[in-house]
Design a protein around this motif. Structure first.
Motif, PDB file in Angstrom:
ATOM      1  N   GLN A  35      44.573  15.569  32.440  1.00 17.73           N
ATOM      2  CA  GLN A  35      44.837  15.470  31.011  1.00 17.73           C
ATOM      3  C   GLN A  35      46.136  16.202  30.723  1.00 17.73           C
ATOM      4  O   GLN A  35      46.657  16.924  31.568  1.00 17.73           O
ATOM      5  CB  GLN A  35      43.693  16.075  30.199  1.00 17.73           C
ATOM      6  N   SER A  36      46.684  16.000  29.559  1.00 19.39           N
ATOM      7  CA  SER A  36      47.961  16.610  29.215  1.00 19.39           C
ATOM      8  C   SER A  36      47.807  18.125  29.045  1.00 19.39           C
ATOM      9  O   SER A  36      46.863  18.588  28.405  1.00 19.39           O
ATOM     10  CB  SER A  36      48.496  15.986  27.921  1.00 19.39           C
ATOM     11  N   TYR A  37      48.733  18.894  29.643  1.00 16.90           N
ATOM     12  CA  TYR A  37      48.713  20.349  29.521  1.00 16.90           C
ATOM     13  C   TYR A  37      50.069  20.851  29.051  1.00 16.90           C
ATOM     14  O   TYR A  37      51.121  20.401  29.530  1.00 16.90           O
ATOM     15  CB  TYR A  37      48.399  21.020  30.863  1.00 16.90           C
ATOM     16  N   SER A  38      50.042  21.817  28.126  1.00 18.93           N
ATOM     17  CA  SER A  38      51.249  22.520  27.707  1.00 18.93           C
ATOM     18  C   SER A  38      51.349  23.805  28.523  1.00 18.93           C
ATOM     19  O   SER A  38      50.447  24.634  28.486  1.00 18.93           O
ATOM     20  CB  SER A  38      51.179  22.847  26.213  1.00 18.93           C
ATOM     21  N   LEU A  39      52.435  23.959  29.258  1.00 20.29           N
ATOM     22  CA  LEU A  39      52.562  25.084  30.182  1.00 20.29           C
ATOM     23  C   LEU A  39      53.075  26.336  29.497  1.00 20.29           C
ATOM     24  O   LEU A  39      53.994  26.285  28.676  1.00 20.29           O
ATOM     25  CB  LEU A  39      53.508  24.728  31.324  1.00 20.29           C
ATOM     26  N   ASP A  40      52.508  27.470  29.869  1.00 25.44           N
ATOM     27  CA  ASP A  40      53.032  28.772  29.487  1.00 25.44           C
ATOM     28  C   ASP A  40      54.440  28.915  30.079  1.00 25.44           C
ATOM     29  O   ASP A  40      54.668  28.548  31.234  1.00 25.44           O
ATOM     30  CB  ASP A  40      52.101  29.840  30.074  1.00 25.44           C
ATOM     31  N   PRO A  41      55.417  29.438  29.336  1.00 27.68           N
ATOM     32  CA  PRO A  41      56.758  29.630  29.910  1.00 27.68           C
ATOM     33  C   PRO A  41      56.770  30.498  31.161  1.00 27.68           C
ATOM     34  O   PRO A  41      57.706  30.423  31.958  1.00 27.68           O
ATOM     35  CB  PRO A  41      57.531  30.299  28.769  1.00 27.68           C
ATOM     36  N   HIS A  42      55.725  31.324  31.352  1.00 25.69           N
ATOM     37  CA  HIS A  42      55.661  32.214  32.504  1.00 25.69           C
ATOM     38  C   HIS A  42      54.702  31.680  33.568  1.00 25.69           C
ATOM     39  O   HIS A  42      54.154  32.452  34.358  1.00 25.69           O
ATOM     40  CB  HIS A  42      55.218  33.608  32.062  1.00 25.69           C
ATOM     41  N   TYR A  43      54.529  30.363  33.633  1.00 24.59           N
ATOM     42  CA  TYR A  43      53.519  29.807  34.534  1.00 24.59           C
ATOM     43  C   TYR A  43      53.850  30.057  36.011  1.00 24.59           C
ATOM     44  O   TYR A  43      52.959  30.021  36.869  1.00 24.59           O
ATOM     45  CB  TYR A  43      53.327  28.314  34.279  1.00 24.59           C
ATOM     46  N   ALA A  44      55.126  30.332  36.343  1.00 29.47           N
ATOM     47  CA  ALA A  44      55.482  30.600  37.743  1.00 29.47           C
ATOM     48  C   ALA A  44      54.731  31.812  38.277  1.00 29.47           C
ATOM     49  O   ALA A  44      54.406  31.872  39.465  1.00 29.47           O
ATOM     50  CB  ALA A  44      56.991  30.796  37.876  1.00 29.47           C
ATOM     51  N   LYS A  45      54.451  32.778  37.399  1.00 32.99           N
ATOM     52  CA  LYS A  45      53.678  33.942  37.833  1.00 32.99           C
ATOM     53  C   LYS A  45      52.246  33.531  38.179  1.00 32.99           C
ATOM     54  O   LYS A  45      51.636  34.086  39.093  1.00 32.99           O
ATOM     55  CB  LYS A  45      53.682  35.023  36.759  1.00 32.99           C
ATOM     56  N   GLY A  46      51.721  32.537  37.452  1.00 33.50           N
ATOM     57  CA  GLY A  46      50.397  32.034  37.775  1.00 33.50           C
ATOM     58  C   GLY A  46      50.364  31.340  39.128  1.00 33.50           C
ATOM     59  O   GLY A  46      49.394  31.477  39.882  1.00 33.50           O
ATOM     60  N   LEU A  47      51.412  30.578  39.452  1.00 38.05           N
ATOM     61  CA  LEU A  47      51.494  29.945  40.766  1.00 38.05           C
ATOM     62  C   LEU A  47      51.534  31.005  41.863  1.00 38.05           C
ATOM     63  O   LEU A  47      50.866  30.884  42.900  1.00 38.05           O
ATOM     64  CB  LEU A  47      52.751  29.079  40.851  1.00 38.05           C
ATOM     65  N   HIS A  48      52.307  32.060  41.636  1.00 35.67           N
ATOM     66  CA  HIS A  48      52.428  33.164  42.585  1.00 35.67           C
ATOM     67  C   HIS A  48      51.069  33.830  42.805  1.00 35.67           C
ATOM     68  O   HIS A  48      50.647  34.060  43.953  1.00 35.67           O
ATOM     69  CB  HIS A  48      53.460  34.156  42.039  1.00 35.67           C
ATOM     70  N   ALA A  49      50.361  34.115  41.724  1.00 32.11           N
ATOM     71  CA  ALA A  49      49.058  34.786  41.826  1.00 32.11           C
ATOM     72  C   ALA A  49      48.045  33.888  42.531  1.00 32.11           C
ATOM     73  O   ALA A  49      47.239  34.366  43.346  1.00 32.11           O
ATOM     74  CB  ALA A  49      48.561  35.168  40.435  1.00 32.11           C
ATOM     75  N   TRP A  50      48.059  32.591  42.227  1.00 32.29           N
ATOM     76  CA  TRP A  50      47.092  31.673  42.856  1.00 32.29           C
ATOM     77  C   TRP A  50      47.341  31.578  44.353  1.00 32.29           C
ATOM     78  O   TRP A  50      46.400  31.588  45.151  1.00 32.29           O
ATOM     79  CB  TRP A  50      47.178  30.292  42.214  1.00 32.29           C
ATOM     80  N   PHE A  51      48.610  31.500  44.747  1.00 34.03           N
ATOM     81  CA  PHE A  51      48.931  31.431  46.176  1.00 34.03           C
ATOM     82  C   PHE A  51      48.425  32.675  46.906  1.00 34.03           C
ATOM     83  O   PHE A  51      47.788  32.577  47.964  1.00 34.03           O
ATOM     84  CB  PHE A  51      50.438  31.280  46.355  1.00 34.03           C
ATOM     85  N   LEU A  52      48.691  33.854  46.344  1.00 34.11           N
ATOM     86  CA  LEU A  52      48.245  35.082  47.003  1.00 34.11           C
ATOM     87  C   LEU A  52      46.722  35.165  47.056  1.00 34.11           C
ATOM     88  O   LEU A  52      46.151  35.696  48.013  1.00 34.11           O
ATOM     89  CB  LEU A  52      48.823  36.300  46.286  1.00 34.11           C
ATOM     90  N   SER A  53      46.055  34.630  46.045  1.00 38.14           N
ATOM     91  CA  SER A  53      44.581  34.633  46.078  1.00 38.14           C
ATOM     92  C   SER A  53      44.065  33.723  47.184  1.00 38.14           C
ATOM     93  O   SER A  53      43.026  34.011  47.798  1.00 38.14           O
ATOM     94  CB  SER A  53      44.022  34.196  44.717  1.00 38.14           C
ATOM     95  N   GLN A  54      44.769  32.622  47.457  1.00 34.75           N
ATOM     96  CA  GLN A  54      44.375  31.741  48.549  1.00 34.75           C
ATOM     97  C   GLN A  54      44.508  32.454  49.895  1.00 34.75           C
ATOM     98  O   GLN A  54      43.643  32.331  50.764  1.00 34.75           O
ATOM     99  CB  GLN A  54      45.246  30.484  48.541  1.00 34.75           C
ATOM    100  N   VAL A  55      45.588  33.213  50.076  1.00 39.58           N
ATOM    101  CA  VAL A  55      45.759  33.970  51.313  1.00 39.58           C
ATOM    102  C   VAL A  55      44.661  35.017  51.444  1.00 39.58           C
ATOM    103  O   VAL A  55      44.062  35.192  52.509  1.00 39.58           O
ATOM    104  CB  VAL A  55      47.153  34.642  51.353  1.00 39.58           C
ATOM    105  N   GLU A  56      44.369  35.707  50.344  1.00 41.14           N
ATOM    106  CA  GLU A  56      43.386  36.782  50.381  1.00 41.14           C
ATOM    107  C   GLU A  56      42.009  36.288  50.798  1.00 41.14           C
ATOM    108  O   GLU A  56      41.263  36.997  51.484  1.00 41.14           O
ATOM    109  CB  GLU A  56      43.315  37.452  49.015  1.00 41.14           C
ATOM    110  N   GLN A  57      41.650  35.083  50.409  1.00 40.00           N
ATOM    111  CA  GLN A  57      40.321  34.560  50.717  1.00 40.00           C
ATOM    112  C   GLN A  57      40.098  34.361  52.207  1.00 40.00           C
ATOM    113  O   GLN A  57      38.957  34.426  52.684  1.00 40.00           O
ATOM    114  CB  GLN A  57      40.116  33.229  49.989  1.00 40.00           C
TER     115      GLN A  57
END
Length: 374
Positions: A35-57
């Motif tokens: 569905q359509s999403y409006s992105l937070d201007p700081h969404y790159a930090k969310g990508l960074h956090a999600w990637f690190l959480s994947q490594v941590e798991q």
């Protein structure tokens, strides 16, 4: 020039053709919103956090190193690349439309983790209330070793680079939005010397680069963007063509070419783990370089710059990094609050206590009112 990627409707396991091994690699994921999403201007930090959480798991020790290591980070992350729309000053991801997200690894441990992770990708990329379906992946930059880059460096004296996301360097406490050859190669050399095991003598090499590597042509544009924990970054996007003089010793010219081949893997400049400095070999077409930028993001960056200048001018002691850091922090909090973000989200992003952020927001707002009443 990097060829266009072609994805099918196959699941993530379709990427199993990547041979295991190598000391560096780049992959790109295809994602889409249902569905359509409006992105937070700081969404790159969310990508960074999600990637690190994947490594941590799956690899806690590697995760701790990526979080806390004081050396260069052995990975880069792009921002989302695709046909954004704009609504109310924000980037909007339209539904059922392919977007790309690229990841590179710069040492064997990260490369090995990426290989295993790519075989069992999660179905969704959870991005701050905007879940994106992961449809598949492809190799973007093939697995290589550092010795291969050095031994197989092309003999040509010139090479073109395209900077497909805002790129900037730290320079005397400020951002330098220009691809000065010495800064370019210093950026690549730091990562090379950290991860290759084939160190290049820094001072000698950069002295030669400063004298004998020139820009033959360029097409550049300056941009402002948000990145990392706080503040804005002034950077550039576009293309340059570099040439190394035949006066350089053969070994140094070989090292120059190896570092240019390394550039797409390691990115250029700073904040490459937050999507800045994405680099490609070749002179890419303008539409592939000019990544979409939300006008709200640029407005926030401009507002942070304006407010930080104001707050710094109000301080009796303007000298020193502490005053500048405080001014930037107040400006960042107030600019993001003015854009409609909650204090809770800002505090989480800045990794600060909520009450501290709330206090700084009040002080910053009071400072602007005092200025307006003068």
């Amino acid at each position: 020039m990097v060829s266009e990627l072609c994805f099918s409707d196959l699941p993530a396991e379709a990427g199993q053709g990547w041979p295991r091994g190598g000391e560096m690699v780049g992959i790109t994921l295809e994602v889409q919103a249902l569905q359509s999403y409006s992105l937070d201007p700081h969404y790159a930090k969310g990508l960074h956090a999600w990637f690190l959480s994947q490594v941590e798991q799956t690899h806690p020790r590697l995760s701790a190193y990526l979080h806390d290591g004081e050396s260069e980070k052995p990975f880069t992350l792009s921002r989302l690349m695709g046909p954004f729309r704009e609504q109310g000053g924000r980037q909007v991801i339209p539904p059922n439309t392919p977007f790309q997200w690229s990841i590179t690894g710069l040492n064997p441990e990260v490369v090995d983790w990426l290989w295993g992770w790519s075989q069992r990708l999660p179905a969704w990329l959870e991005l701050r209330g905007s879940p994106l379906q992961i449809r598949g992946w492809k190799v973007l930059f093939p697995p290589r070793t550092y010795s291969q880059l050095l031994e197989q460096a092309p003999s040509s004296g010139s090479c073109s680079l395209s900077f497909v996301s805002p790129t900037s360097f730290r320079h005397r406490g400020h951002h330098l939005p220009l691809p000065v050859p010495k800064n370019l190669f210093h950026s690549y050399l730091r990562r090379w010397n950290d991860f290759s095991g084939l160190p290049i003598e820094v001072d000698l090499f950069l002295d030669w680069v400063d004298r004998e590597v020139t820009i033959q042509r360029y097409r550049l544009e300056s941009v402002k963007t948000t990145a990392g924990r706080q503040g804005s970054v002034t950077g550039f996007i576009g293309c340059i063509q570099l040439a190394a003089s035949p006066r350089m010793p053969e070994l140094l010219r070989q090292q120059v070419q190896a570092l240019l081949q390394f550039a797409p893997y390691c990115g250029t400049g700073h904040k490459t783990t937050f999507g800045l400095g994405q680099t490609r070999l070749g002179w890419l077409a303008a539409e592939r370089v000019s990544t979409p930028r939300a006008s709200q993001e640029e407005q926030i960056a401009e507002r942070i710059q304006e407010l930080s200048t104001l707050f710094l001018s109000q301080r009796q002691r303007q000298g020193g990094s502490r005053a500048e850091k405080t001014a930037w922090l107040w400006a960042t909090i107030l600019a993001r609050r003015e854009s409609g973000e909650s204090l809770e989200v800002i505090a989480k992003d800045l990794e600060m206590p909520y009450e501290t952020v709330k206090t700084y927001a009040k002080l910053a707002r009071r400072a602007t009112k005092n200025y307006q009443s003068v």
